[in-house]
Design a protein around this motif. Structure first.
Motif, PDB file in Angstrom:
ATOM      1  N   TYR A  77       0.913  -1.196   0.055  1.00  0.00           N
ATOM      2  CA  TYR A  77       0.022   0.072   0.010  1.00  0.00           C
ATOM      3  C   TYR A  77       0.824   1.134   0.029  1.00  0.00           C
ATOM      4  O   TYR A  77       1.477   1.636   1.133  1.00  0.00           O
ATOM      5  CB  TYR A  77      -0.975  -0.041   1.007  1.00  0.00           C
ATOM      6  CG  TYR A  77      -1.741  -1.111   1.279  1.00  0.00           C
ATOM      7  CD1 TYR A  77      -3.089  -0.998   0.589  1.00  0.00           C
ATOM      8  CD2 TYR A  77      -1.823  -2.248   2.103  1.00  0.00           C
ATOM      9  CE1 TYR A  77      -4.100  -2.078   0.600  1.00  0.00           C
ATOM     10  CE2 TYR A  77      -2.503  -3.309   1.940  1.00  0.00           C
ATOM     11  CZ  TYR A  77      -3.839  -2.998   1.479  1.00  0.00           C
ATOM     12  OH  TYR A  77      -4.575  -4.281   1.475  1.00  0.00           O
ATOM     13  N   PRO A  78       1.016   1.897  -1.134  1.00  0.00           N
ATOM     14  CA  PRO A  78       1.802   3.152  -1.094  1.00  0.00           C
ATOM     15  C   PRO A  78       1.357   4.293  -0.244  1.00  0.00           C
ATOM     16  O   PRO A  78       0.039   4.474  -0.102  1.00  0.00           O
ATOM     17  CB  PRO A  78       2.008   3.518  -2.596  1.00  0.00           C
ATOM     18  CG  PRO A  78       0.540   2.796  -3.359  1.00  0.00           C
ATOM     19  CD  PRO A  78       0.420   1.722  -2.396  1.00  0.00           C
ATOM     20  N   LEU A  79       2.321   4.963   0.279  1.00  0.00           N
ATOM     21  CA  LEU A  79       1.844   6.275   0.992  1.00  0.00           C
ATOM     22  C   LEU A  79       1.839   7.388  -0.103  1.00  0.00           C
ATOM     23  O   LEU A  79       2.472   7.560  -1.002  1.00  0.00           O
ATOM     24  CB  LEU A  79       2.854   6.412   2.013  1.00  0.00           C
ATOM     25  CG  LEU A  79       3.182   5.503   2.927  1.00  0.00           C
ATOM     26  CD1 LEU A  79       4.306   5.862   3.888  1.00  0.00           C
ATOM     27  CD2 LEU A  79       1.812   4.965   3.794  1.00  0.00           C
ATOM     28  N   ASN A  80       0.712   8.177   0.232  1.00  0.00           N
ATOM     29  CA  ASN A  80       0.442   9.514  -0.406  1.00  0.00           C
ATOM     30  C   ASN A  80       0.519  10.772   0.366  1.00  0.00           C
ATOM     31  O   ASN A  80       0.070  10.326   1.601  1.00  0.00           O
ATOM     32  CB  ASN A  80      -0.232   9.303  -1.613  1.00  0.00           C
ATOM     33  CG  ASN A  80       0.007  10.445  -2.667  1.00  0.00           C
ATOM     34  OD1 ASN A  80       0.973  11.207  -2.861  1.00  0.00           O
ATOM     35  ND2 ASN A  80      -1.103  10.559  -3.626  1.00  0.00           N
ATOM     36  N   ILE A  81       1.148  11.954  -0.182  1.00  0.00           N
ATOM     37  CA  ILE A  81       0.654  13.032   0.671  1.00  0.00           C
ATOM     38  C   ILE A  81       0.213  14.288   0.081  1.00  0.00           C
ATOM     39  O   ILE A  81       0.216  14.396  -1.423  1.00  0.00           O
ATOM     40  CB  ILE A  81       2.079  13.480   1.396  1.00  0.00           C
ATOM     41  CG1 ILE A  81       3.032  13.995   0.403  1.00  0.00           C
ATOM     42  CG2 ILE A  81       2.674  12.190   2.260  1.00  0.00           C
ATOM     43  CD1 ILE A  81       4.378  14.318   0.814  1.00  0.00           C
ATOM     44  N   GLY A  82      -0.282  15.150   0.682  1.00  0.00           N
ATOM     45  CA  GLY A  82      -0.821  16.486   0.006  1.00  0.00           C
ATOM     46  C   GLY A  82      -0.329  17.323   0.730  1.00  0.00           C
ATOM     47  O   GLY A  82      -0.214  17.382   2.241  1.00  0.00           O
ATOM     48  N   ILE A  83       0.221  18.574   0.047  1.00  0.00           N
ATOM     49  CA  ILE A  83       0.862  19.732   0.691  1.00  0.00           C
ATOM     50  C   ILE A  83       0.177  21.183   0.702  1.00  0.00           C
ATOM     51  O   ILE A  83      -0.196  21.298  -0.516  1.00  0.00           O
ATOM     52  CB  ILE A  83       2.263  19.941   0.552  1.00  0.00           C
ATOM     53  CG1 ILE A  83       3.097  18.415   1.097  1.00  0.00           C
ATOM     54  CG2 ILE A  83       2.958  21.065   1.084  1.00  0.00           C
ATOM     55  CD1 ILE A  83       4.553  18.533   0.550  1.00  0.00           C
TER      56      ILE A  83
END
Length: 242
Positions: A77-83
């Motif tokens: 399960y890849p990690l993803n981010i928002g900034i």
């Protein structure tokens, strides 16, 4: 707990190496600010540097997690981010109670940064920045996303995505995308729906990373063709979620 700490540690290192101050951790979220407690004339640039570096580090982290999952024969399960990045006046200091306090920031500019982070998923981009940040960090590859009235604010703000550094900004490929993209936004706000559709298709051909964004504009055009806005429509999108 191990995964969250493994994620937050390199992200924290990136921020602090670029003169950022860690305000607090909220679950898997980092709140940070620049230009305090020490003055930093390049605070907007350092914030942009941090954002781009965090996505590069995320690729390294996900690669390691993928290899571990494969070795252990489990699903990856890849990690993803928002900034979200915003620049403006705020109050900074030791805030809290007589029993416990934190060195933190408060103000409308801080709240807007949080709202911008929340919009990253809606627009399908990694970084959303406010207009003030764009003006203070002009040597970065930015593209305008929208005129939006974020939840909790009546007046519209112009928001942008951050795609890369000056080398990308100066590249012929980005300049071509920027030109077509800006013409698309002008056509959209001018209610020129067929022209908007054509320019969206051109944008898709120039950069596949923004597929979600152009899907969003295609959906809006389809809606407005069936439900025309008034002649004095200013193109502002009113967000109903954070």
């Amino acid at each position: 707990t191990h995964l969250i700490n493994r994620f937050l540690t390199p992200m924290t290192d990136i921020i602090m190496a670029r003169l950022g101050t860690i305000d607090k951790y909220m679950g898997d979220c980092i709140m940070a600010f620049w230009n305090a407690p020490l003055d930093d004339a390049q605070h907007a640039d350092h914030a942009c540097q941090s954002a781009i570096a965090m996505f590069k580090e995320l690729e390294v982290l996900n690669d390691g997690l993928r290899k571990e999952a494969e070795a252990e024969k489990r699903k990856f399960y890849p990690l993803n981010i928002g900034i979200g990045l915003n620049t403006g006046d705020c109050v900074v200091g030791n805030m809290g109670s007589q029993q416990r306090f934190d060195y933190s920031v408060l103000g409308d500019s801080v709240n807007l940064a949080s709202r911008l982070e929340g919009q990253s998923k809606n627009y399908g981009v990694g970084v959303v920045i406010g207009e003030n940040t764009r003006e203070r960090a002009p040597d970065w590859a930015h593209l305008e996303l929208d005129l939006i009235a974020v939840k909790g604010k009546k007046e519209a703000v112009r928001i942008f995505t951050l795609l890369g550094d000056k080398s990308l900004k100066d590249s012929p490929e980005f300049k071509a995308l920027e030109d077509v993209h800006n013409r698309m936004l002008r056509a959209y706000r001018g209610q020129q729906w067929p022209n908007t559709r054509q320019l969206i298709a051109e944008c898709r051909d120039l950069d596949g990373r923004l597929e979600h964004l152009y899907d969003l504009y295609d959906e809006r055009v389809e809606f407005y063709e069936a439900n025309p806005p008034p002649p004095d429509w200013d193109g502002v999108f009113v967000a109903t979620s954070k």
